[in-house]
Write an enzyme that holds these catalytic residues in place. Structure first.
Site, PDB file in Angstrom:
ATOM      1  N   LEU A 154       0.870  -1.176   0.000  1.00  0.00           N
ATOM      2  CA  LEU A 154       0.000   0.000   0.000  1.00  0.00           C
ATOM      3  C   LEU A 154       0.907   1.226   0.000  1.00  0.00           C
ATOM      4  O   LEU A 154       1.974   1.198   0.623  1.00  0.00           O
ATOM      5  CB  LEU A 154      -0.896   0.050   1.255  1.00  0.00           C
ATOM      6  N   ASP A 155       0.497   2.280  -0.675  1.00  0.00           N
ATOM      7  CA  ASP A 155       1.261   3.531  -0.609  1.00  0.00           C
ATOM      8  C   ASP A 155       1.341   4.009   0.838  1.00  0.00           C
ATOM      9  O   ASP A 155       0.439   3.735   1.637  1.00  0.00           O
ATOM     10  CB  ASP A 155       0.599   4.623  -1.459  1.00  0.00           C
ATOM     11  N   ARG A 156       2.385   4.745   1.127  1.00  0.00           N
ATOM     12  CA  ARG A 156       2.609   5.227   2.496  1.00  0.00           C
ATOM     13  C   ARG A 156       1.409   5.993   3.044  1.00  0.00           C
ATOM     14  O   ARG A 156       1.013   5.822   4.197  1.00  0.00           O
ATOM     15  CB  ARG A 156       3.856   6.112   2.511  1.00  0.00           C
ATOM     16  N   THR A 158      -1.703   5.774   2.109  1.00  0.00           N
ATOM     17  CA  THR A 158      -2.962   5.023   2.037  1.00  0.00           C
ATOM     18  C   THR A 158      -3.127   4.190   3.301  1.00  0.00           C
ATOM     19  O   THR A 158      -2.222   3.473   3.710  1.00  0.00           O
ATOM     20  CB  THR A 158      -2.975   4.093   0.809  1.00  0.00           C
ATOM     21  N   ARG A 268      -5.132   6.545  -8.232  1.00  0.00           N
ATOM     22  CA  ARG A 268      -4.831   7.976  -8.219  1.00  0.00           C
ATOM     23  C   ARG A 268      -4.816   8.561  -9.638  1.00  0.00           C
ATOM     24  O   ARG A 268      -5.393   9.621  -9.904  1.00  0.00           O
ATOM     25  CB  ARG A 268      -3.491   8.213  -7.519  1.00  0.00           C
TER      26      ARG A 268
END
Length: 337
Positions: A154-156, A158, A268
């Site tokens: 997961l993105d930081r 998120t 995104r």
């Protein structure tokens, strides 16, 4: 000064020390089936990957006394020879200052896996300027755990559901499901404007590239682009939030976004390509709007991994996990509604 993994500390050495000895590591059940290069990277902490591949090619690494290639699959009981390798002072110092131990909110745990509710602002692993992440902190908190590996990323910024495998068999089974698109991954995202209810599918290829400063970015492209990767996103409107004119905030849409492919920054970029960038997105968003949102309580990107469906790696039972919106995002939508 260099430090030798597998050697004695400098203070214990004689004036003319003998070369540090190689060591033999026996492969356990949890590591069986793993590629040799990945096994070495796990055991030779702090050693650059380029050096790991070099010692494999040179024959310094042996399996059961024989040479092996990086993609060789190891088996339980194999004897792997690890030569002494040098690491820099900086890497050694980092190894001596491990990540702080931390547990995370747990949605599900058994002998095969852990499903955590990852907070925003925490990377899933160290690297790219981040010294540690969820997996390093979890390993420190559970020193008795023989195996803990991330199933996905997961993105930081998120928040939401993140899976960690406790066995190699679970890791490979779950990763196969992600790769074959057999999982169901749905996120909650807040975007400015009114999302058209009939705009349910975004099927647009994505192209990864690097900016001049080395920053990774993604853009939509055409099917003719040889570097484009097909990317499919499904969108459903969950709620419409009215404008807050006095505060300079537009009407907004809370979306349930399901990804059928797992491309970098897919949600995104896909939402931004439709003129509805995610609120608070500092890479693809509306920067002026982000400033106003920050002033009124939204201090990060509004993207949350809300629901995850998968087959349990041990018995195939279909699992559905949900992580409700964290307080910061729930409070912002409540104030807007």
């Amino acid at each position: 000064m260099k430090h030798i993994i597998g050697g004695k500390p400098a203070t214990d050495r004689a004036p003319n020390p003998a070369p540090a000895a190689a060591r033999i590591v026996e492969v356990d059940e949890d590591s069986a089936g793993q590629r040799l290069d990945n096994f070495l990277i796990r055991h030779l902490k702090g050693v650059p990957k380029t050096h790991v591949y070099r010692i494999i090619r040179s024959g310094e690494v042996r399996i059961n006394k024989g040479r092996a290639s990086a993609d060789t699959r190891i088996a339980a009981g194999d004897q792997v020879r690890l030569p002494p390798v040098r690491i820099s002072d900086k890497v050694a110092e980092k190894a001596e200052r491990p990540a702080p131990a931390r547990e995370f909110p747990i949605l599900l745990e058994d002998e095969h896996l852990i499903a955590i509710d990852k907070p925003a602002g925490v990377a899933v692993h160290g690297g790219s300027g981040v010294s540690f992440g969820v997996i390093e902190q979890l390993r420190q908190a559970r020193p008795q755990a023989k195996f803990l590996e991330l199933v996905h990323r997961l993105d930081r910024e998120t928040s939401g559901i993140l899976l960690v495998a406790k066995k190699r068999s679970a890791l490979t089974h779950l990763q196969d499901q992600f790769r074959e698109r057999e999982t169901g991954k749905t996120y909650l995202a807040l975007v400015p404007g009114t999302w058209a209810a009939n705009k349910k599918v975004i099927d647009t290829p994505l192209h990864k590239y690097l900016q001049a400063d080395g920053e990774r970015r993604v853009r939509v492209t055409t099917p003719e682009d040889p570097d484009g990767m097909r990317s499919i996103t499904l969108v459903k409107v969950r709620d419409q939030l009215p404008a807050r004119a006095v505060e300079g905030l537009p009407a907004m849409s809370l979306l349930e976004v399901t990804i059928k492919t797992g491309r970098t920054h897919q949600i995104r970029v896909h939402l931004a390509s439709q003129g509805h960038a995610i609120a608070g997105d500092d890479k693809y968003g509306d920067f002026e709007l982000n400033k106003r949102l920050h002033k009124h309580g939204l201090r990060r990107m509004f993207l949350h991994a809300w629901r995850l469906q998968f087959a349990h790696p041990s018995n195939g039972e279909r699992i559905e996990l949900r992580a409700e919106l964290p307080p910061d995002l729930a409070q912002f939508t409540a104030a807007t509604a």
